[in-house]
Design an enzyme around this catalytic site. Structure first.
Site, PDB file in Angstrom:
ATOM      1  N   CYS A 341     109.863  44.073  -0.659  1.00 42.97           N
ATOM      2  CA  CYS A 341     108.590  44.019  -1.382  1.00 42.97           C
ATOM      3  C   CYS A 341     108.608  43.173  -2.658  1.00 42.97           C
ATOM      4  CB  CYS A 341     108.060  45.422  -1.649  1.00 42.97           C
ATOM      5  SG  CYS A 341     109.271  46.716  -1.839  1.00 42.97           S
ATOM      6  N   ARG A 370     121.432  48.769   2.631  1.00 41.22           N
ATOM      7  CA  ARG A 370     121.384  50.052   1.934  1.00 41.22           C
ATOM      8  C   ARG A 370     122.691  50.804   2.182  1.00 41.22           C
ATOM      9  NH1 ARG A 370     115.192  51.897   3.590  1.00 41.22           N
ATOM     10  NH2 ARG A 370     114.202  49.936   2.958  1.00 41.22           N
ATOM     11  N   GLN A 388     114.148  44.869   8.752  1.00 42.75           N
ATOM     12  CA  GLN A 388     112.933  45.667   8.654  1.00 42.75           C
ATOM     13  C   GLN A 388     111.742  44.840   9.126  1.00 42.75           C
ATOM     14  OE1 GLN A 388     112.186  47.121   4.670  1.00 42.75           O
ATOM     15  NE2 GLN A 388     111.837  49.157   5.479  1.00 42.75           N
ATOM     16  N   ASP A 390     108.777  44.233   8.274  1.00 39.80           N
ATOM     17  CA  ASP A 390     108.058  44.525   7.040  1.00 39.80           C
ATOM     18  C   ASP A 390     106.757  43.738   6.954  1.00 39.80           C
ATOM     19  OD1 ASP A 390     107.922  45.950   4.734  1.00 39.80           O
ATOM     20  OD2 ASP A 390     109.707  45.088   3.819  1.00 39.80           O
ATOM     21  N   HIS A 392     103.315  43.284   3.896  1.00 38.77           N
ATOM     22  CA  HIS A 392     102.616  43.729   2.696  1.00 38.77           C
ATOM     23  C   HIS A 392     101.221  43.122   2.693  1.00 38.77           C
ATOM     24  CE1 HIS A 392     106.867  44.338   1.569  1.00 38.77           C
ATOM     25  NE2 HIS A 392     106.375  45.429   1.020  1.00 38.77           N
ATOM     26  N   LYS A 472     102.163  58.125   1.622  1.00 40.61           N
ATOM     27  CA  LYS A 472     102.347  57.331   2.839  1.00 40.61           C
ATOM     28  C   LYS A 472     101.944  58.110   4.075  1.00 40.61           C
ATOM     29  CE  LYS A 472     107.224  58.682   3.326  1.00 40.61           C
ATOM     30  NZ  LYS A 472     108.549  58.254   3.785  1.00 40.61           N
ATOM     31  N   HIS A 518     102.324  48.687   1.665  1.00 42.91           N
ATOM     32  CA  HIS A 518     103.581  48.440   2.372  1.00 42.91           C
ATOM     33  C   HIS A 518     103.445  49.047   3.767  1.00 42.91           C
ATOM     34  CE1 HIS A 518     105.791  48.136  -1.647  1.00 42.91           C
ATOM     35  NE2 HIS A 518     104.685  48.791  -1.974  1.00 42.91           N
TER      36      HIS A 518
END
Length: 644
Positions: A341, A370, A388, A390, A392, A472, A518
């Site tokens: 992000c 991670r 990911q 991902d 946005h 979320k 997100h």
């Protein structure tokens, strides 16, 4: 107060002395048959076992064996019975710690050297059966903290002493103990009336577990088990476990040559083999196409950034334990990214924006890193480096609800395409540790709720499970075995735009702050592929199969013809290989089936003479002979349908 009023199911209340056990009050409130069928009671909304004392006016509800609450109580009690069996068998050689009920059963952690192994299960189960037959009552009593510490200290149960002292530090003055037979355990309850209720149980496996999850503490042995009221349910559960073993993505990943993990490279780091890399590419290509069709633009960002970026984002304050240590580059601290992000925000801030541009939808298959404890790593499901899926979305406040609605639509469409039509939806609300104003949290939560309500999605509230910057939606998909997997998430964020000073020129000419959403549809490619492997037991639908067909010759004389068919099918875009070894046809068919190849294309002298191929499905079904062109058309139709 010396007496209390107790009622059940809306009946007239009766008076009883304070401290009367629930089971004694029930003798005057319900029939004997109902009492015998009840396992516990709900008292003023709280579940209690039948031996619990009633200390205030109470409205009771009976809990019967068919309820989820009763199953939880049964499994918690099974953990105590297992601990009793272990203590009777191994005595002072073992110390007990904790033993809760969990989703599919229960466990108990023990301190013993040598550690328990599955070889110990038969003796433990035999002793548990004897305890069950003895029909020992579960009796509850309460002790002042000092007396409880003294009691367990004399038993040399040091872990129980530590737990009690922690309760004392939190202000507790009294603790509850439960006893069945000679076994006494620290426990809040509730429990089944007596051990005879446990008729269907099974010990499943052992695992290592650090005391309190801290690797600095002693390593314990965790024994897992399960229990059911109905023997048929236990049998079905054990059958599901065996099926789950057959579908284990780690086993199939090796057999199907999809991926490997090697100590020389590092735990939790995936090496994709050619077949796995091809499967991954097929998923990535579909993902990119679906996003392009839904108004997203692709971005690409680096793997590291200055440490200051993670200070600004708040990750170093809230997420540092999951991040890897900083590295020094030109005397500046950099860190591997745990999230994409802040990079997308960097792209946004590279130029000014107007309200007319919104919504802006950016997506990336971004690899993040991670830290996961070694004991938590699990094949593709829990790794240290993953990609990911991902995205946005930056939008105006008036666009927020519609964007959430659109994300849900795309999310469910993608999941359905991969064969997942059953799922549970959760709204995760503000955690204890968070950033941002209460007003923004309420606005974001309301937008998520309203979008799901308009979509007609049934959802549950998951209190306190939001991320530190916003609430979320979590979508947990269900596989063929009914297991739930956390993949999709949609998060509304007012915090990062504020932290990074994001803005756009509004219609009024003033600067405004955008809202950031997100979202991930699959969660991570690694985890999603692991779920796909287990969902399909490695037999992927044709559009996802790394190898869609395999050409098999009967004798060497068809080798040249098979080569021509191979070239023609590959030119047509079919993912096809050829097995031209000098082996028996049945052997080659069997090998293709073990590799889960959807179609086997068999060529003998007759097929070569007619310019045809005999088509056999991996299920064993034979299709009529057809030309390579006809087979290509068949594959294209099936792939376009994305049949599952």
């Amino acid at each position: 107060m010396t007496s209390i009023a107790v009622s059940i199911s809306g009946s007239e209340a009766k008076t009883f002395p304070v401290g009367i056990a629930a089971q004694d009050a029930l003798k005057e409130l319900v029939s004997g048959k109902q009492r015998k069928q009840s396992i516990a009671v709900r008292c003023n909304g709280k579940v209690l076992d039948l031996s619990a004392p009633l200390r205030e006016d109470a409205a009771l509800e009976l809990i019967f064996a068919e309820s989820e609450e009763a199953l939880h109580i049964l499994r918690h009690s099974a953990a105590h019975i297992m601990a009793q069996a272990v203590k009777e068998l191994f005595g002072q050689d073992v110390k007990v710690t904790i033993g809760p009920a969990i989703e599919d059963g229960y466990y108990y952690d023990f301190d013993r050297q040598p550690a328990f192994t599955p070889d110990d299960f038969a003796a433990i189960e035999e002793k548990m059966t004897a305890i069950v037959k003895a029909a020992l009552s579960f009796s509850r009593r309460e002790l002042p903290i000092a007396e409880a510490v003294d009691f367990f200290a004399k038993q040399n149960e040091t872990y129980k002493v530590e737990l009690i002292k922690d309760l004392e530090a939190k202000g507790e003055t009294v603790v509850s103990l439960y006893q069945q037979g000679e076994f006494i355990d620290l426990c809040r309850g509730p429990h089944i009336p007596d051990t005879s209720w446990l008729k269907s149980f099974k010990l499943l496996r052992v695992a290592g577990s650090y005391w309190r999850g801290d690797e600095k503490n002693p390593m314990l042995t965790r024994i897992y088990g399960t229990a059911f009221f109905d023997p048929k349910e236990l049998k079905q559960y054990l059958e599901r476990i065996e099926e789950a073993k057959r579908r284990d993505h780690r086993k199939l990943g090796k057999e199907l040559k999809l991926f490997t993990i090697q100590d020389e490279i590092g735990p939790g780091l995936i090496l994709w083999q050619p077949r796995g890399a091809l499967l991954r590419r097929l998923i990535e290509d579909y993902w990119k196409d679906a996003h392009y069709q839904n108004g997203y633009q692709l971005v690409c960002t680096p793997h590291i950034a200055r440490q200051d970026l993670w200070k600004t984002s708040g990750h170093l304050d809230f997420y540092a334990e999951n991040m890897y240590a900083a590295m020094d580059i030109d005397e500046v601290a950099y860190q591997l990214k745990p999230m994409n992000c802040p990079f997308h925000i960097g792209v946004y801030k590279s130029e000014p924006h107007s309200y007319r541009e919104f919504p802006i939808r950016w997506c990336e298959l971004g690899t993040v890193y991670r830290y996961e404890r070694a004991g938590a790593l699990h094949g593709l499901m829990r790794v240290r480096g993953f990609t990911q899926d991902d995205a946005h979305i930056f939008c105006r406040p008036d666009q927020l609800e519609e964007e959430i609605f659109n994300i849900i639509d795309l999310n469910l469409h993608v999941l359905k395409t991969f064969g997942f039509s059953e799922y549970d939806v959760y709204l995760s609300t503000r955690p204890a540790k968070y950033v941002g104003s209460d007003e923004n949290w309420e606005l974001a939560t309301r937008a998520l709720q309203q979008a799901m309500d308009k979509k007609g999605l049934a959802y549950s509230i998951d209190p306190g499970e939001g991320v530190f910057y916003g609430p979320k939606i979590d979508i947990k998909i269900k596989d063929q075995l009914g297991r739930s997997w956390q993949c999709s998430t949609i998060q509304v964020d007012f915090n990062l735009p504020e932290r990074f000073g994001m803005s756009y020129a509004g219609q009024d000419g003033a600067e405004h702050q955008p809202i950031m959403i997100h979202r991930a549809l699959m969660g991570s490619l690694e985890r999603f592929i692991g779920v796909l492997i287990e969902h399909y037991a490695g037999a992927f639908p044709l559009w996802l199969a790394p190898e869609q067909a395999r050409i098999l010759n009967i004798t060497d004389s068809q080798g040249e013809y098979c080569g021509k068919v191979l070239a023609e099918l590959r030119k047509a875009g079919i993912r096809v290989e050829a097995d031209l070894r000098n082996e028996k046809l049945n052997y080659k068919i069997r090998e293709a089936q073990l590799m889960k190849v959807p179609y086997m294309l068999i060529a003998g002298d007759r097929e070569m003479q007619d310019g045809m191929i005999t088509v056999r499905k991996r299920s064993g079904e034979n299709l009529p002979p057809m030309s390579p062109q006809e087979f290509s058309a068949l594959v294209r139709r099936e792939c376009e349908e994305r049949a599952v």
